[in-house]
Design an enzyme around this catalytic site. Sequence first.
Site, PDB file in Angstrom:
ATOM      1  N   GLU A 293       0.804  -1.228   0.000  1.00 32.33           N
ATOM      2  CA  GLU A 293       0.000   0.000   0.000  1.00 32.33           C
ATOM      3  C   GLU A 293       0.835   1.276   0.000  1.00 32.33           C
ATOM      4  O   GLU A 293       0.489   2.240  -0.676  1.00 32.33           O
ATOM      5  CB  GLU A 293      -0.961   0.018   1.196  1.00 32.33           C
ATOM      6  CG  GLU A 293      -2.088  -0.982   1.101  1.00 32.33           C
ATOM      7  CD  GLU A 293      -3.085  -0.692  -0.013  1.00 32.33           C
ATOM      8  OE1 GLU A 293      -3.077   0.408  -0.594  1.00 32.33           O
ATOM      9  OE2 GLU A 293      -3.885  -1.588  -0.314  1.00 32.33           O
TER      10      GLU A 293
ATOM     11  N   ASP B  11      -8.028   8.568  -4.271  1.00 30.87           N
ATOM     12  CA  ASP B  11      -7.787   7.277  -4.897  1.00 30.87           C
ATOM     13  C   ASP B  11      -9.136   6.721  -5.333  1.00 30.87           C
ATOM     14  O   ASP B  11     -10.003   6.474  -4.489  1.00 30.87           O
ATOM     15  CB  ASP B  11      -7.100   6.340  -3.897  1.00 30.87           C
ATOM     16  CG  ASP B  11      -6.927   4.937  -4.425  1.00 30.87           C
ATOM     17  OD1 ASP B  11      -6.455   4.787  -5.564  1.00 30.87           O
ATOM     18  OD2 ASP B  11      -7.264   3.992  -3.695  1.00 30.87           O
TER      19      ASP B  11
ATOM     20  N   TYR C 125     -11.469  -5.010  10.437  1.00 31.06           N
ATOM     21  CA  TYR C 125     -12.142  -5.273   9.167  1.00 31.06           C
ATOM     22  C   TYR C 125     -12.095  -6.766   8.843  1.00 31.06           C
ATOM     23  O   TYR C 125     -13.096  -7.361   8.432  1.00 31.06           O
ATOM     24  CB  TYR C 125     -11.458  -4.457   8.069  1.00 31.06           C
ATOM     25  CG  TYR C 125     -12.229  -4.360   6.773  1.00 31.06           C
ATOM     26  CD1 TYR C 125     -13.256  -3.432   6.624  1.00 31.06           C
ATOM     27  CD2 TYR C 125     -11.911  -5.164   5.689  1.00 31.06           C
ATOM     28  CE1 TYR C 125     -13.958  -3.318   5.422  1.00 31.06           C
ATOM     29  CE2 TYR C 125     -12.603  -5.052   4.489  1.00 31.06           C
ATOM     30  CZ  TYR C 125     -13.623  -4.130   4.362  1.00 31.06           C
ATOM     31  OH  TYR C 125     -14.310  -4.020   3.176  1.00 31.06           O
TER      32      TYR C 125
ATOM     33  N   GLY D  26     -10.175  -5.377  -2.175  1.00 34.23           N
ATOM     34  CA  GLY D  26     -11.413  -5.391  -2.948  1.00 34.23           C
ATOM     35  C   GLY D  26     -12.688  -5.365  -2.150  1.00 34.23           C
ATOM     36  O   GLY D  26     -13.758  -5.565  -2.704  1.00 34.23           O
TER      37      GLY D  26
END
Length: 164
Positions: free
Chosen positions: A40, A53, A100, A125
């Site tokens: 990242e 982004d 997450y 994704g």
Amino acid sequence: MASSKPIGLLVMLAGIIIESSHLADSQVPNDCLSCICFVESGCKMPDPVCAMDVGSLSCGPYQIKEPYWLDARLKGGDLDGDWKVCSASFDCSARAVQGYMARYAIESRLGHPPTCEDFARIHNGGPNGFKNPSTIGYWNKVEACLEKAGAPKHAINETYNETY
């Protein structure tokens, strides 16, 4: 060959930073989390912390978007109470990724215990990224990082519930 040493060192340093956060309910192993961070941002704090982004802001070393952070809070706790504040902290950003994944990278959703590939592809994704072909290229980058960092080949593709 010499080019893999800086990557390995960065991944090792990122692992130390992440490990020092004492993630009690850690689901994503340090090597996998470190390589996601490396892919990242080079596992560096971006300056500025947030940048546009794909039509919205991505922030911090894990390039976290606000909806991701909000989802992460459902399993990851308060996460410093503010998306941008959290994203500006290596510790909080790593906890957001863990939160997450605790929500989405679970065996009951995946149909198998989660692997680093699942974690990487979901990070890239979204909740169903693990089955979206568009996230394979991202996984290939994370996998290359793991290999350069010296992760054993068998550990890269095994499930982490069995390995760690």
